[in-house]
Design a protein around this motif. Structure first.
Motif, PDB file in Angstrom:
ATOM      1  N   SER A 292       0.771  -1.340   0.041  1.00 44.04           N
ATOM      2  CA  SER A 292       0.063   0.123   0.003  1.00 44.04           C
ATOM      3  C   SER A 292       0.980   1.275   0.057  1.00 44.04           C
ATOM      4  O   SER A 292       2.032   1.193   0.516  1.00 44.04           O
ATOM      5  N   GLY A 293       0.391   2.377  -0.502  1.00 44.76           N
ATOM      6  CA  GLY A 293       1.157   3.580  -0.502  1.00 44.76           C
ATOM      7  C   GLY A 293       0.586   4.379   0.446  1.00 44.76           C
ATOM      8  O   GLY A 293       0.927   5.850   0.694  1.00 44.76           O
ATOM      9  N   SER A 294      -0.180   3.973   1.503  1.00 43.15           N
ATOM     10  CA  SER A 294      -0.667   4.606   2.649  1.00 43.15           C
ATOM     11  C   SER A 294      -0.220   4.097   4.046  1.00 43.15           C
ATOM     12  O   SER A 294      -0.263   2.904   4.150  1.00 43.15           O
ATOM     13  N   ASP A 295       0.471   4.950   4.856  1.00 42.54           N
ATOM     14  CA  ASP A 295       0.934   4.537   5.876  1.00 42.54           C
ATOM     15  C   ASP A 295      -0.226   3.918   6.758  1.00 42.54           C
ATOM     16  O   ASP A 295      -0.006   3.118   7.700  1.00 42.54           O
ATOM     17  N   SER A 296      -1.271   4.597   6.917  1.00 41.51           N
ATOM     18  CA  SER A 296      -2.336   4.052   7.766  1.00 41.51           C
ATOM     19  C   SER A 296      -2.734   2.675   7.587  1.00 41.51           C
ATOM     20  O   SER A 296      -2.938   1.908   8.233  1.00 41.51           O
ATOM     21  N   VAL A 297      -2.819   2.365   6.179  1.00 40.34           N
ATOM     22  CA  VAL A 297      -3.096   1.088   5.727  1.00 40.34           C
ATOM     23  C   VAL A 297      -2.082   0.023   6.214  1.00 40.34           C
ATOM     24  O   VAL A 297      -2.098  -1.038   6.626  1.00 40.34           O
ATOM     25  N   LEU A 298      -0.878   0.406   6.093  1.00 37.40           N
ATOM     26  CA  LEU A 298       0.277  -0.452   6.377  1.00 37.40           C
ATOM     27  C   LEU A 298       0.234  -0.518   7.962  1.00 37.40           C
ATOM     28  O   LEU A 298       0.857  -1.719   8.304  1.00 37.40           O
ATOM     29  N   THR A 299       0.009   0.378   8.841  1.00 38.60           N
ATOM     30  CA  THR A 299      -0.382   0.174   9.934  1.00 38.60           C
ATOM     31  C   THR A 299      -1.308  -0.673  10.373  1.00 38.60           C
ATOM     32  O   THR A 299      -1.154  -1.860  11.323  1.00 38.60           O
ATOM     33  N   ALA A 300      -2.598  -0.799   9.671  1.00 34.30           N
ATOM     34  CA  ALA A 300      -3.285  -1.685  10.009  1.00 34.30           C
ATOM     35  C   ALA A 300      -3.208  -3.042   9.493  1.00 34.30           C
ATOM     36  O   ALA A 300      -3.688  -4.117  10.043  1.00 34.30           O
ATOM     37  N   MET A 301      -2.223  -3.281   8.830  1.00 32.48           N
ATOM     38  CA  MET A 301      -1.505  -4.632   8.189  1.00 32.48           C
ATOM     39  C   MET A 301      -0.650  -5.096   9.127  1.00 32.48           C
ATOM     40  O   MET A 301      -0.187  -6.037   9.033  1.00 32.48           O
ATOM     41  N   ASN A 302       0.106  -4.092   9.803  1.00 32.20           N
ATOM     42  CA  ASN A 302       1.040  -4.469  10.756  1.00 32.20           C
ATOM     43  C   ASN A 302       2.194  -4.821   9.947  1.00 32.20           C
ATOM     44  O   ASN A 302       2.885  -5.945  10.242  1.00 32.20           O
ATOM     45  N   ARG A 303       2.541  -4.100   8.892  1.00 32.92           N
ATOM     46  CA  ARG A 303       3.838  -4.349   7.794  1.00 32.92           C
ATOM     47  C   ARG A 303       5.139  -3.803   8.769  1.00 32.92           C
ATOM     48  O   ARG A 303       6.124  -4.237   8.245  1.00 32.92           O
ATOM     49  N   GLU A 304       5.112  -3.071   9.702  1.00 30.34           N
ATOM     50  CA  GLU A 304       6.262  -2.776  10.511  1.00 30.34           C
ATOM     51  C   GLU A 304       7.423  -1.870   9.495  1.00 30.34           C
ATOM     52  O   GLU A 304       8.342  -1.969   9.845  1.00 30.34           O
ATOM     53  N   TYR A 305       6.782  -0.949   8.785  1.00 30.07           N
ATOM     54  CA  TYR A 305       7.322  -0.324   7.872  1.00 30.07           C
ATOM     55  C   TYR A 305       6.502   0.875   7.430  1.00 30.07           C
ATOM     56  O   TYR A 305       5.227   0.742   7.285  1.00 30.07           O
ATOM     57  N   THR A 306       7.052   2.109   6.869  1.00 32.49           N
ATOM     58  CA  THR A 306       6.312   3.155   6.365  1.00 32.49           C
ATOM     59  C   THR A 306       6.587   3.214   4.759  1.00 32.49           C
ATOM     60  O   THR A 306       7.645   2.601   4.368  1.00 32.49           O
ATOM     61  N   VAL A 307       5.865   4.003   4.307  1.00 33.38           N
ATOM     62  CA  VAL A 307       6.047   4.221   2.772  1.00 33.38           C
ATOM     63  C   VAL A 307       7.385   4.948   2.650  1.00 33.38           C
ATOM     64  O   VAL A 307       8.162   4.565   1.587  1.00 33.38           O
ATOM     65  N   SER A 308       7.708   5.798   3.385  1.00 29.61           N
ATOM     66  CA  SER A 308       8.893   6.471   3.451  1.00 29.61           C
ATOM     67  C   SER A 308      10.469   5.548   3.431  1.00 29.61           C
ATOM     68  O   SER A 308      11.308   5.537   2.899  1.00 29.61           O
ATOM     69  N   GLU A 309      10.082   4.344   4.198  1.00 26.31           N
ATOM     70  CA  GLU A 309      11.191   3.325   4.296  1.00 26.31           C
ATOM     71  C   GLU A 309      11.297   2.608   3.167  1.00 26.31           C
ATOM     72  O   GLU A 309      12.276   2.091   2.524  1.00 26.31           O
ATOM     73  N   VAL A 314      13.949   1.569  -2.352  1.00 28.90           N
ATOM     74  CA  VAL A 314      13.913   1.412  -4.018  1.00 28.90           C
ATOM     75  C   VAL A 314      14.943   2.556  -4.295  1.00 28.90           C
ATOM     76  O   VAL A 314      15.811   2.350  -5.303  1.00 28.90           O
ATOM     77  N   ASP A 315      14.776   3.531  -3.661  1.00 32.59           N
ATOM     78  CA  ASP A 315      15.846   4.859  -4.322  1.00 32.59           C
ATOM     79  C   ASP A 315      17.251   4.376  -3.946  1.00 32.59           C
ATOM     80  O   ASP A 315      18.345   4.654  -4.729  1.00 32.59           O
ATOM     81  N   THR A 316      17.701   4.073  -2.948  1.00 35.45           N
ATOM     82  CA  THR A 316      19.201   3.545  -2.390  1.00 35.45           C
ATOM     83  C   THR A 316      19.436   2.494  -3.678  1.00 35.45           C
ATOM     84  O   THR A 316      20.572   2.478  -4.465  1.00 35.45           O
ATOM     85  N   LEU A 317      18.695   1.563  -3.872  1.00 34.64           N
ATOM     86  CA  LEU A 317      19.147   0.476  -4.527  1.00 34.64           C
ATOM     87  C   LEU A 317      19.105   0.822  -6.081  1.00 34.64           C
ATOM     88  O   LEU A 317      20.045   0.572  -6.990  1.00 34.64           O
ATOM     89  N   LYS A 318      18.190   1.815  -6.675  1.00 37.99           N
ATOM     90  CA  LYS A 318      18.365   2.341  -8.048  1.00 37.99           C
ATOM     91  C   LYS A 318      19.558   3.164  -8.224  1.00 37.99           C
ATOM     92  O   LYS A 318      20.101   3.143  -9.401  1.00 37.99           O
ATOM     93  N   GLU A 319      19.902   3.830  -6.934  1.00 32.73           N
ATOM     94  CA  GLU A 319      21.139   4.770  -7.284  1.00 32.73           C
ATOM     95  C   GLU A 319      22.447   3.905  -7.177  1.00 32.73           C
ATOM     96  O   GLU A 319      23.232   4.493  -8.071  1.00 32.73           O
ATOM     97  N   LEU A 320      22.649   2.894  -6.251  1.00 36.09           N
ATOM     98  CA  LEU A 320      23.915   2.267  -6.371  1.00 36.09           C
ATOM     99  C   LEU A 320      23.958   1.159  -7.313  1.00 36.09           C
ATOM    100  O   LEU A 320      25.092   0.600  -7.416  1.00 36.09           O
TER     101      LEU A 320
END
Length: 599
Positions: A292-309, A314-320
Motif C-alpha cells: 500500500s502507498g498509505s501509512d495508515s493501511v500499512l499500520t492496519a496491516m501490521n507491516r512494520e515499515y512506512t512508505v518512506s522506508e 527503492v531509491d538506494t538500490l536504484k542509485e547504487l
C-alpha cells in the motif's frame, strides 16, 4: 483420527520411522502418483511451494514411483497447496472432489493442511505439512495401504540434500529459511510456515556446489522474507550471499536471483545488498512488496515499515545498482488510501507489479475487519491495472546489445525465454539447444511485458570472450573464435567455422582484459579448400592476430609458431599440388585406355 506420531508410538506399522529406502512394502509394480503442484489460478507459482513439489517428486521417483500428469492413469493423487489467497484453497477443494469422484487415494500437502488442519474438506484424507516433505514416501505408502495419515509436527528443517525432480532442469529453487518474523494481520502463510527458521550458511553453500555440478544455470533463493535470513542463528543475509557468490563460476554460466524481501529487515543492509546486486553473477533484480502507498493501511496491516522506508529501499538500490529492476505487490483498499497507492505506482513506474484483491483468510485478524464491497475492490483493481499497463518500461531498449541467460521455452512454443542482468525478459527465436546458455542478443522490438531480440552470437560463443564486469564485451562486430585465456581452466575445443583455425595462446599474468583471436573472414567463402586444409593441419590460424593494448605475448614463441605456420602452409600447398597432379594423370590415363579399347 490419530496423528502418525501416535501411530508410531503405539507400535503400528513398522518402518514408518525408517529411512526412505526401507519404508513400507515394495509392490512388484510401483503405482503412479499424480503430483498436482500449487492449485492456484494460472500464473507464476510461489517459489517455495514449487520447490517443495520438486523435492516430493524427487523422493517418490527415487523410491520407484512414476510421477504422471494424467489423472486417469495415476494410482494416487498428491496435491501440494498454497494458502496465500482464497482462490488457491477453492482450487484445492475442487481437486479433492474430482479425486473422490475418481475413487483415487489422495494425499494433500503444503500450507492449507498445515495452517487449517481441521478443514471439513480434509476429513478422511492423508495430509502432510510443509516441514515434513522429507517423509512424503512414508505417507504415500501408508495411504496406498488404505491408512489415513496425518503428519504435521516437526522440530527440525527438512534436509536440502533430498532427491529432487526440477520442473526446469536449469533452475534450482533453494529455500534459505522457512517462516518469518512478521505478524501481518491478513496473512495466513504465517499459520502454516510458522516462525523464522534459517538453514546454516554451510548447508546452503554445499547445496549450491552440488546444483552447479549438476548443470543448474540459475539459482533462485526462496523465502517468505529473504531479508530476515539468519536472525535466528546469529548470521545475516549479506554474509550468506557473499558465501554463495564465492562458489559461482567466474564465467557467469550460473546466475543467482535473490528472493522476495520485505523492507524492514533489509534496511540495515542496503549498501551490502547493493554490492551483491552489482556482482556480475547476480541478477540486478529484487522483489520488494509495498502492499500500500498509505501509512495508515500499512499500520492496519501490521507491516512494520512506512512508505518512506520503502522509498528509501527503492531509491538506494536504484542509485547504487546500474540497471536495477524492482518488482512490488499491491493490495487494493479504501478510497483515500488507494489514491496514495496509485500515486506511488505512477511515480516509480515499476515494470512488474503484482496486483491483488484482499481476501479475508480464516483465523487472521483482518478477517474480522469491515470488508470493502467486492464491486468496489474489483473496480480499483481494474483501475490500478490500467495505470500499470500504461507504462512502457522497456521503451528505448531497441537496438541495444545485451547479454541474456536462456533457461526456458516460451508458452507460444516458438520463442526461447532469456533474461538480462536486470532480469528483463527477452524472447528470441533460437534452437532448443541454446537452453541453459548465455548469449549476446540485439533488441529488435519491445512490448509491455518483455523485449524481443535476435541472437548475434552462436552457441559456441556461450559465456566466452566476455569480461565479468562488462556484459557487452563480447558484442563487437568481429567474431570471437576462441575463448579468452583463463589459467584456471583446461583449454576448451574451439567450435569455429574452421574447427582447427584457432591458435593455442599462452596466458599472461594479467586477466584484466580478454584476448580476442579473430578468424580471417576471407576464408569463409572457400569452404572446399578450407575443409581439405582442416584435415591436413591442426592448430593453425589463417587470420591476422588482433593487437590489444595491455596484452603481450612471448615473442620467441611467437616467432617459432609463425615459422612453423609458414612451413605447414607450404607443405599444404605442395600436398594439394601433388593431389591435383595425380588427379590429372589419372584422367589422362583413363582417356588413353578408353581410346585404345575403342580402336
Amino acid at each position: 483420527m490419530e496423528d502418525i506420531e501416535d501411530l508410531v508410538g503405539a507400535g503400528a506399522p513398522p518402518g514408518l520411522r525408517l529411512p526412505v529406502t526401507a519404508v513400507g512394502i515394495k509392490p512388484k509394480r510401483k503405482p503412479k502418483a499424480r503430483l498436482v503442484r500449487d492449485p492456484v489460478d494460472p500464473g507464476p507459482q510461489v517459489p517455495g511451494t514449487q520447490s517443495d513439489s520438486e523435492y516430493m517428486a524427487g523422493q517418490l521417483s527415487a523410491f520407484g514411483y512414476a510421477v504422471t500428469e494424467d489423472p486417469q492413469e495415476a494410482d494416487l493423487w498428491l496435491i501440494n497447496t498454497c494458502t496465500v489467497k482464497s482462490p488457491s484453497q477453492s482450487a484445492m477443494t475442487t481437486l479433492i472432489s474430482k479425486c473422490k469422484a475418481a475413487k483415487k487415494p489422495l494425499v494433500v500437502a503444503g500450507c492449507v493442511p498445515q495452517g487449517s488442519r481441521d478443514l471439513k474438506e480434509l476429513e478422511g484424507i492423508s495430509i502432510i505439512g510443509v516441514q515434513q516433505i522429507d517423509r512424503v514416501v512414508e505417507v504415500v505408502e501408508e495411504t496406498l495401504k488404505g491408512h489415513e495419515v496425518r503428519l504435521l509436527s516437526r522440530k527440525t528443517l527438512p534436509s536440502l540434500d533430498l532427491p529432487k525432480v526440477r520442473k526446469n532442469k536449469f533452475i534450482e529453487i533453494l529455500p534459505i529459511n522457512v517462516g518469518c518474523l512478521g505478524a501481518c494481520t491478513y496473512c495466513k502463510t504465517k499459520h502454516a510456515r510458522g516462525h523464522l527458521g534459517s538453514y546454516m550458511v554451510e548447508s546452503l553453500v554445499e547445496r549450491v556446489r552440488t546444483v552447479i555440478s549438476e548443470g543448474v544455470k540459475e539459482i533462485w533463493l526462496s523465502s517468505e522474507d529473504t531479508g530476515a535470513y539468519g536472525r535466528d542463528i546469529g548470521t545475516n543475509l549479506p554474509l550468506l550471499l557473499n558465501a554463495i557468490i564465492a562458489e559461482l563460476p567466474p564465467d557467469r554460466s550460473t546466475m543467482l536471483r535473490i528472493g522476495m524481501t520485505n523492507p524492514p529487515y533489509i534496511l540495515e543492509h542496503l549498501n551490502d545488498i547493493a554490492k551483491v546486486l552489482c556482482h556480475p553473477c547476480v541478477y540486478s533484480f529484487l522483489h520488494v512488496p509495498v502492499q500500500s502507498g498509505s501509512d495508515s493501511v500499512l499500520t492496519a496491516m501490521n507491516r512494520e515499515y512506512t512508505v518512506s522506508e520503502f522509498r528509501k529501499v527503492v531509491d538506494t538500490l536504484k542509485e547504487l545498482v546500474p540497471g536495477m529492476q524492482i518488482a512490488t505487490d499491491i493490495i487494493c483498499e479504501t478510497d483515500e488510501d488507494f489514491a496514495q497507492t496509485v500515486s506511488l505506482i505512477k511515480e516509480y513506474r515499476f515494470a512488474q507489479v503484482h496486483i491483488s484483491q484482499f481476501y479475508p483468510r480464516p483465523g487472521t485478524p483482518a478477517a474480522r475487519m469491515k470488508k470493502v464491497p467486492s464491486t468496489v475492490v474489483k473496480n480499483r483493481s481494474r483501475e490500478l491495472t490500467t495505470v500499470f499497463e500504461s507504462f512502457s518500461p522497456y521503451q528505448g531498449m531497441e537496438g541495444q546489445i545485451v547479454r541474456i541467460w536462456i533457461t526456458e521455452i516460451a508458452t507460444d512454443g516458438i520463442h526461447l525465454v532469456g533474461h538480462t542482468k536486470g532480469y528483463i525478459q527477452v524472447l528470441v527465436v533460437a534452437p532448443e539447444g541454446m537452453l541453459g546458455t548465455s548469449v549476446d542478443s540485439k533488441i529488435t522490438s519491445v512490448g509491455r511485458w518483455s523485449a524481443f531480440g535476435e541472437v548475434i552470437d552462436t552457441p559456441a560463443m556461450v559465456n566466452k570472450g566476455t569480461h565479468p564486469e562488462n556484459p557487452k564485451a563480447g558484442s563487437s562486430l568481429h567474431s570471437n573464435s576462441c575463448d579468452s585465456c583463463d589459467c584456471s581452466r583446461d583449454p576448451e575445443p574451439c567450435q569455429c567455422l574452421l574447427p582447427e583455425s584457432c591458435v593455442q595462446q599462452t596466458c599472461t599474468a594479467s586477466h584484466e582484459d580478454p584476448i580476442d583471436i579473430v578468424t580471417d573472414r576471407n576464408h569463409r567463402g572457400r569452404n572446399f579448400i578450407g575443409s581439405i586444409q582442416s584435415l591436413l593441419v591442426r592448430k593453425r590460424s589463417y587470420g591476422p592476430e588482433k593487437k590489444s593494448e595491455g596484452n603481450t605475448f612471448k615473442s620467441s614463441k611467437d616467432h617459432e609458431t609463425e615459422g612453423t605456420r609458414r612451413k605447414l602452409v607450404a607443405v599444404d600447398y605442395m600436398l594439394l599440388s601433388g593431389m591435383a597432379l595425380s588427379f590429372l594423370t589419372s584422367v589422362v590415363l583413363l582417356i588413353l585406355i578408353s581410346s585404345k579399347m575403342m580402336s
